[in-house]
Write an enzyme that holds these catalytic residues in place. Structure first.
Site, PDB file in Angstrom:
ATOM      1  N   ASP A  57       8.460 -22.374-105.698  1.00  0.00           N
ATOM      2  CA  ASP A  57       8.330 -23.610-106.477  1.00  0.00           C
ATOM      3  C   ASP A  57       9.345 -23.653-107.608  1.00  0.00           C
ATOM      4  O   ASP A  57       9.848 -22.619-108.042  1.00  0.00           O
ATOM      5  CB  ASP A  57       6.941 -23.702-107.127  1.00  0.00           C
ATOM      6  CG  ASP A  57       5.821 -23.668-106.119  1.00  0.00           C
ATOM      7  OD1 ASP A  57       6.058 -24.021-104.959  1.00  0.00           O
ATOM      8  OD2 ASP A  57       4.708 -23.262-106.523  1.00  0.00           O
TER       9      ASP A  57
HETATM   10  N1  URA Z   1       2.696 -19.609-104.187  1.00  0.00           N
HETATM   11  C1  URA Z   1       2.861 -20.554-105.128  1.00  0.00           C
HETATM   12  O1  URA Z   1       1.905 -21.106-105.626  1.00  0.00           O
HETATM   13  N2  URA Z   1       4.107 -20.858-105.500  1.00  0.00           N
HETATM   14  C2  URA Z   1       5.212 -20.266-104.989  1.00  0.00           C
HETATM   15  O2  URA Z   1       6.344 -20.583-105.387  1.00  0.00           O
HETATM   16  C3  URA Z   1       5.009 -19.287-104.020  1.00  0.00           C
HETATM   17  C4  URA Z   1       3.750 -18.975-103.627  1.00  0.00           C
END
Ligand code: URA
Length: 229
Positions: A101
């Site tokens: 993310d």
């Molecule tokens: N889980 C999440 O919530 N975000 C990420 O970037 C990777 C795994």
């Protein structure tokens, strides 16, 4: 390979731009100016443009310590992309192996080898990933059981696969998962009434983030690291 394609593959210029560079007489092959885009570049030829020798890279495998605030996409109108951190001319041909993310940092693999990345991201391979999470509410022993038994994520009908929660202290834990659902780790903590304040990926399969890489730094993988997958 045609000369215009060779220029495009080694510099990141489009085929049209590469054809122009060739036509304008800026490229030499083995010491002679070559103006024909269709010219077949002999193996091991010395191709020079702008005073630099151009070389076709083999398959590319690298790890980057993804900083916060950039997206795992080749183009994005709103945010900086992770590729903006790379000093590689062919970065348009590369892809991220899965995604982190915008507000997650840590180990991200980048390659142009689709088969290799498929071995890591395919749900069938169950490739484990380790995340370090900092949370807003105290972690409790019951959370370990809940993660191991599977959690119901908002809007989903199947439980998450068993995951390991290693509590480091009241507000920090390592989470081992082998699925890659959307915002999975944040949603798993939300399912037990907690909230992730900071998330950092430390490991993919057996490969750990190189501690020498500060956020935004990257390095090519060794042959041994590539062979882990
Ligand atoms: N889980 C999440 O919530 N975000 C990420 O970037 C990777 C795994």
């Amino acid at each position: 390979m045609r000369l215009d394609r060779f220029i495009s593959e080694t510099t990141g210029l489009s085929r049209k731009e590469s054809a122009k560079v060739v036509q304008s007489g800026e490229v030499t092959v083995d010491g002679s100016v070559q103006k024909k885009g269709a010219f077949q570049v002999p193996e091991h030829a010395e191709v020079i443009w702008g005073g630099e020798q151009l070389e076709v890279l083999g398959p590319v495998y690298l790890m980057i310590n993804k900083p916060l605030g950039c997206v795992c996409a080749n183009h994005d109108s709103a945010h900086m992309t992770v590729f903006a951190h790379l000093d590689i001319p062919i970065s348009d041909k590369l892809h991220t192996v899965g995604r982190l993310d915008l507000d997650t940092s840590g180990l991200l693999l980048i390659t142009d080898d689709g088969k290799w990345s498929h071995r890591i991201t395919s749900p069938k391979k169950k490739c484990p990933k380790v995340y370090h999470a900092w949370v807003s509410e105290p972690l409790i022993e019951d959370n370990i059981k809940a993660f191991a038994e599977g959690l119901e994520l908002t809007g989903e009908t199947t439980l998450t696969a068993p995951a390991v929660l290693e509590i480091i202290n009241e507000r920090e834990a390592l989470v081992h998962v082998h699925e890659g659902r959307y915002h999975q780790v944040r949603r798993m903590f939300a399912a037990v009434g907690n909230n992730v304040e900071k998330l950092h990926r430390e490991q993919v399969g057996e490969l750990k983030l190189d501690p020498d890489l500060t956020p935004g730094d990257y390095r090519f993988l060794t042959a041994e690291e590539v062979a882990l997958f």
